[in-house]
Scaffold this motif. Structure first.
Motif, PDB file in Angstrom:
ATOM      1  N   ARG A  84       3.463 -14.413  -0.260  1.00  0.00           N
ATOM      2  CA  ARG A  84       3.488 -13.759  -1.573  1.00  0.00           C
ATOM      3  C   ARG A  84       2.902 -12.353  -1.488  1.00  0.00           C
ATOM      4  N   GLU A  85       1.786 -12.206  -0.769  1.00  0.00           N
ATOM      5  CA  GLU A  85       1.151 -10.892  -0.625  1.00  0.00           C
ATOM      6  C   GLU A  85       2.074  -9.917   0.096  1.00  0.00           C
ATOM      7  N   ARG A  86       2.707 -10.378   1.162  1.00  0.00           N
ATOM      8  CA  ARG A  86       3.632  -9.505   1.904  1.00  0.00           C
ATOM      9  C   ARG A  86       4.813  -9.085   1.031  1.00  0.00           C
ATOM     10  N   GLU A  87       5.332 -10.028   0.254  1.00  0.00           N
ATOM     11  CA  GLU A  87       6.454  -9.712  -0.620  1.00  0.00           C
ATOM     12  C   GLU A  87       6.043  -8.663  -1.650  1.00  0.00           C
ATOM     13  N   GLU A  88       4.834  -8.794  -2.213  1.00  0.00           N
ATOM     14  CA  GLU A  88       4.340  -7.811  -3.179  1.00  0.00           C
ATOM     15  C   GLU A  88       4.194  -6.440  -2.529  1.00  0.00           C
ATOM     16  N   GLU A  89       3.681  -6.403  -1.293  1.00  0.00           N
ATOM     17  CA  GLU A  89       3.542  -5.137  -0.577  1.00  0.00           C
ATOM     18  C   GLU A  89       4.906  -4.479  -0.364  1.00  0.00           C
ATOM     19  N   GLU A  90       5.876  -5.266   0.079  1.00  0.00           N
ATOM     20  CA  GLU A  90       7.215  -4.727   0.309  1.00  0.00           C
ATOM     21  C   GLU A  90       7.823  -4.203  -0.986  1.00  0.00           C
ATOM     22  N   ASN A  91       7.645  -4.956  -2.069  1.00  0.00           N
ATOM     23  CA  ASN A  91       8.186  -4.520  -3.355  1.00  0.00           C
ATOM     24  C   ASN A  91       7.522  -3.232  -3.826  1.00  0.00           C
ATOM     25  N   SER A  92       6.212  -3.111  -3.614  1.00  0.00           N
ATOM     26  CA  SER A  92       5.516  -1.909  -4.057  1.00  0.00           C
ATOM     27  C   SER A  92       5.900  -0.709  -3.197  1.00  0.00           C
ATOM     28  N   LEU A  93       6.169  -0.920  -1.908  1.00  0.00           N
ATOM     29  CA  LEU A  93       6.583   0.180  -1.047  1.00  0.00           C
ATOM     30  C   LEU A  93       7.955   0.709  -1.445  1.00  0.00           C
ATOM     31  N   ARG A  96       9.920   2.754  -7.321  1.00  0.00           N
ATOM     32  CA  ARG A  96      10.223   4.151  -7.625  1.00  0.00           C
ATOM     33  C   ARG A  96       8.968   5.013  -7.610  1.00  0.00           C
ATOM     34  N   SER A  97       7.857   4.469  -8.159  1.00  0.00           N
ATOM     35  CA  SER A  97       6.629   5.264  -8.245  1.00  0.00           C
ATOM     36  C   SER A  97       6.046   5.579  -6.872  1.00  0.00           C
ATOM     37  N   SER A  98       6.253   4.710  -5.898  1.00  0.00           N
ATOM     38  CA  SER A  98       5.688   4.977  -4.570  1.00  0.00           C
ATOM     39  C   SER A  98       6.494   6.030  -3.813  1.00  0.00           C
TER      40      SER A  98
END
Length: 174
Positions: A84-93, A96-98
């Motif tokens: 779950r943490e890895r998926e959140e990191e990938e999604n945040s990377l 659009r804001s990143s």
């Protein structure tokens, strides 16, 4: 009465002899007709010992299975949390804001911003410093009372006092 007591003792002796090939020893006491007690150690038969051992093994095996299952459940939950943490990191990377470029506002309008909103570096204008150009460089006239040279920022400064002055801000004449 002696014959009866002897027969009882002999009967008990036969019982004891049949239990000789056993695994565990237990103390027994037998009363005869004459209220005399005969005691001694007897061994449990192989069958009884095996039954007790099998029951103990079943209990031990069940306890071990429960412990192993609990540990496996913990490991699975840990792996799920990591996923779950890895998926959140990938999604945040990939959000659009990143990927959006930073601007002057990110450097308090005191420098040029290089990078993205998530990861940036400010090239501050002369007189400003800090991650977002939030600190100002100290002023010798103001921060060292005009009696020394100021190094650092208004939050962290050092005054190198002129001859004839001392103190943290060169405030005391010698």
């Amino acid at each position: 009465m002696f014959v009866k007591t002897s027969a009882t003792i002999f009967g008990i002796f036969l019982v004891l002899v049949t239990w000789i090939h056993a695994e565990k020893v237990h103390v027994i006491e037998v009363d005869d007709v004459g209220n005399k007690t005969i005691s001694g150690e007897v061994e449990i038969s192989d069958v009884e010992a095996e039954e007790k051992t099998d029951k103990k093994r079943e209990v031990d095996a069940n306890d071990i299975q429960e412990e192993v299952k609990a540990e496996l459940d913990k490991a699975v939950e840990s792996l799920k949390e990591t996923a779950r943490e890895r998926e959140e990191e990938e999604n945040s990377l990939l959000s659009r804001s990143s990927l959006e470029s930073c601007g002057a506002i990110d450097c308090n309008h005191r420098g040029t911003c290089l990078g993205t909103k998530k990861t940036f570096l400010c090239a501050c204008q002369l007189g400003f410093s800090g991650k977002t150009c939030e600190e100002t460089v100290c002023d010798s006239a103001r921060d060292c009372n005009g009696h020394g040279l100021c190094f650092g920022t208004t939050n962290q400064l050092t005054c190198l006092c002129n001859l004839g002055y001392t103190g943290k801000r060169c405030q005391t004449p010698i």
